[in-house]
Scaffold this motif. Sequence first.
Motif, PDB file in Angstrom:
ATOM      1  N   ASP A  24     -72.930  12.082 141.865  1.00  0.00           N
ATOM      2  CA  ASP A  24     -71.849  11.313 142.474  1.00  0.00           C
ATOM      3  C   ASP A  24     -72.292  10.908 143.873  1.00  0.00           C
ATOM      4  O   ASP A  24     -72.288  11.714 144.787  1.00  0.00           O
ATOM      5  CB  ASP A  24     -70.559  12.127 142.533  1.00  0.00           C
ATOM      6  N   LYS A  25     -72.690   9.663 144.016  1.00  0.00           N
ATOM      7  CA  LYS A  25     -73.331   9.225 145.251  1.00  0.00           C
ATOM      8  C   LYS A  25     -72.413   9.090 146.448  1.00  0.00           C
ATOM      9  O   LYS A  25     -72.874   8.845 147.540  1.00  0.00           O
ATOM     10  CB  LYS A  25     -74.041   7.903 145.015  1.00  0.00           C
ATOM     11  N   ASN A  26     -71.110   9.236 146.283  1.00  0.00           N
ATOM     12  CA  ASN A  26     -70.204   8.997 147.407  1.00  0.00           C
ATOM     13  C   ASN A  26     -69.506  10.241 147.934  1.00  0.00           C
ATOM     14  O   ASN A  26     -68.632  10.128 148.768  1.00  0.00           O
ATOM     15  CB  ASN A  26     -69.160   7.957 147.014  1.00  0.00           C
ATOM     16  N   ILE A  27     -69.871  11.422 147.462  1.00  0.00           N
ATOM     17  CA  ILE A  27     -69.199  12.617 147.947  1.00  0.00           C
ATOM     18  C   ILE A  27     -70.100  13.342 148.941  1.00  0.00           C
ATOM     19  O   ILE A  27     -71.154  13.859 148.585  1.00  0.00           O
ATOM     20  CB  ILE A  27     -68.803  13.556 146.797  1.00  0.00           C
ATOM     21  N   ALA A  28     -69.697  13.349 150.175  1.00  0.00           N
ATOM     22  CA  ALA A  28     -70.393  14.069 151.239  1.00  0.00           C
ATOM     23  C   ALA A  28     -69.327  14.717 152.109  1.00  0.00           C
ATOM     24  O   ALA A  28     -68.153  14.345 152.063  1.00  0.00           O
ATOM     25  CB  ALA A  28     -71.254  13.121 152.064  1.00  0.00           C
ATOM     26  N   SER A  29     -69.741  15.684 152.897  1.00  0.00           N
ATOM     27  CA  SER A  29     -68.789  16.332 153.789  1.00  0.00           C
ATOM     28  C   SER A  29     -69.507  16.830 155.032  1.00  0.00           C
ATOM     29  O   SER A  29     -70.729  16.953 155.058  1.00  0.00           O
ATOM     30  CB  SER A  29     -68.076  17.488 153.080  1.00  0.00           C
ATOM     31  N   ILE A  30     -68.710  17.091 156.053  1.00  0.00           N
ATOM     32  CA  ILE A  30     -69.231  17.681 157.279  1.00  0.00           C
ATOM     33  C   ILE A  30     -68.408  18.926 157.589  1.00  0.00           C
ATOM     34  O   ILE A  30     -67.225  19.006 157.232  1.00  0.00           O
ATOM     35  CB  ILE A  30     -69.210  16.693 158.470  1.00  0.00           C
ATOM     36  N   GLY A  31     -69.051  19.870 158.234  1.00  0.00           N
ATOM     37  CA  GLY A  31     -68.377  21.086 158.660  1.00  0.00           C
ATOM     38  C   GLY A  31     -68.814  21.455 160.063  1.00  0.00           C
ATOM     39  O   GLY A  31     -69.990  21.324 160.405  1.00  0.00           O
ATOM     40  N   ILE A  32     -67.856  21.885 160.864  1.00  0.00           N
ATOM     41  CA  ILE A  32     -68.116  22.192 162.279  1.00  0.00           C
ATOM     42  C   ILE A  32     -67.344  23.444 162.660  1.00  0.00           C
ATOM     43  O   ILE A  32     -66.166  23.588 162.301  1.00  0.00           O
ATOM     44  CB  ILE A  32     -67.651  21.027 163.183  1.00  0.00           C
ATOM     45  N   VAL A  33     -67.996  24.340 163.379  1.00  0.00           N
ATOM     46  CA  VAL A  33     -67.318  25.489 163.980  1.00  0.00           C
ATOM     47  C   VAL A  33     -67.749  25.538 165.438  1.00  0.00           C
ATOM     48  O   VAL A  33     -68.937  25.465 165.749  1.00  0.00           O
ATOM     49  CB  VAL A  33     -67.656  26.817 163.274  1.00  0.00           C
ATOM     50  N   ILE A  34     -66.766  25.671 166.322  1.00  0.00           N
ATOM     51  CA  ILE A  34     -67.033  25.751 167.757  1.00  0.00           C
ATOM     52  C   ILE A  34     -66.632  27.142 168.229  1.00  0.00           C
ATOM     53  O   ILE A  34     -65.527  27.611 167.941  1.00  0.00           O
ATOM     54  CB  ILE A  34     -66.253  24.671 168.537  1.00  0.00           C
ATOM     55  N   PHE A  35     -67.562  27.788 168.952  1.00  0.00           N
ATOM     56  CA  PHE A  35     -67.358  29.137 169.459  1.00  0.00           C
ATOM     57  C   PHE A  35     -67.416  29.131 170.982  1.00  0.00           C
ATOM     58  O   PHE A  35     -68.094  28.295 171.581  1.00  0.00           O
ATOM     59  CB  PHE A  35     -68.484  30.064 168.987  1.00  0.00           C
ATOM     60  N   ASP A  36     -66.745  30.107 171.597  1.00  0.00           N
ATOM     61  CA  ASP A  36     -66.931  30.308 173.030  1.00  0.00           C
ATOM     62  C   ASP A  36     -68.208  31.133 173.232  1.00  0.00           C
ATOM     63  O   ASP A  36     -68.899  31.468 172.267  1.00  0.00           O
ATOM     64  CB  ASP A  36     -65.699  30.943 173.676  1.00  0.00           C
ATOM     65  N   ARG A  48     -64.311  15.254 154.267  1.00  0.00           N
ATOM     66  CA  ARG A  48     -65.147  14.491 153.357  1.00  0.00           C
ATOM     67  C   ARG A  48     -65.423  13.135 153.983  1.00  0.00           C
ATOM     68  O   ARG A  48     -64.563  12.559 154.639  1.00  0.00           O
ATOM     69  CB  ARG A  48     -64.442  14.299 152.023  1.00  0.00           C
ATOM     70  N   ILE A  49     -66.638  12.653 153.769  1.00  0.00           N
ATOM     71  CA  ILE A  49     -67.019  11.347 154.295  1.00  0.00           C
ATOM     72  C   ILE A  49     -67.659  10.553 153.160  1.00  0.00           C
ATOM     73  O   ILE A  49     -68.211  11.116 152.223  1.00  0.00           O
ATOM     74  CB  ILE A  49     -67.982  11.476 155.500  1.00  0.00           C
TER      75      ILE A  49
END
Length: 120
Positions: A24-36, A48-49
């Motif tokens: 499935d060429k259109n399923i992508a995602s991003i994940g981000i975690v920000i810590f102190d 999802r992007i």
Amino acid sequence: MALETKLDKVRVFCDGSLRYPFIDKNIASIGIVIFDKNMEVLREFGERINIGRNSVLAEYISLIKALELATYHTSEEVSCFMDCEVVVRQLKRSSKIRKNYMSTFIAEIRKRECSFSGVS
């Protein structure tokens, strides 16, 4: 409503990925975690992007979004952590950019880096 105090340093972990890139060429995602600086979670983000089959592009988009979100927590130091060696080398200027359209994403990252006193 109290204003949130900005921190002197945050750590950002970000990743971009494709799901079954050859199915499935259109399923992508991003994940981000920000810590102190004490590794307490400040923020988690995922979405999802729709980018096609380019996993490196997903990595760039994750870093752009991570820098955007980091501005809510600091204007000082940001340490970024990624697992995409291609992106890291291109941003450190130790590897050439082979696709011209990637220059647009690098320019956006450079622009966002100006929001902080230091980015590593």
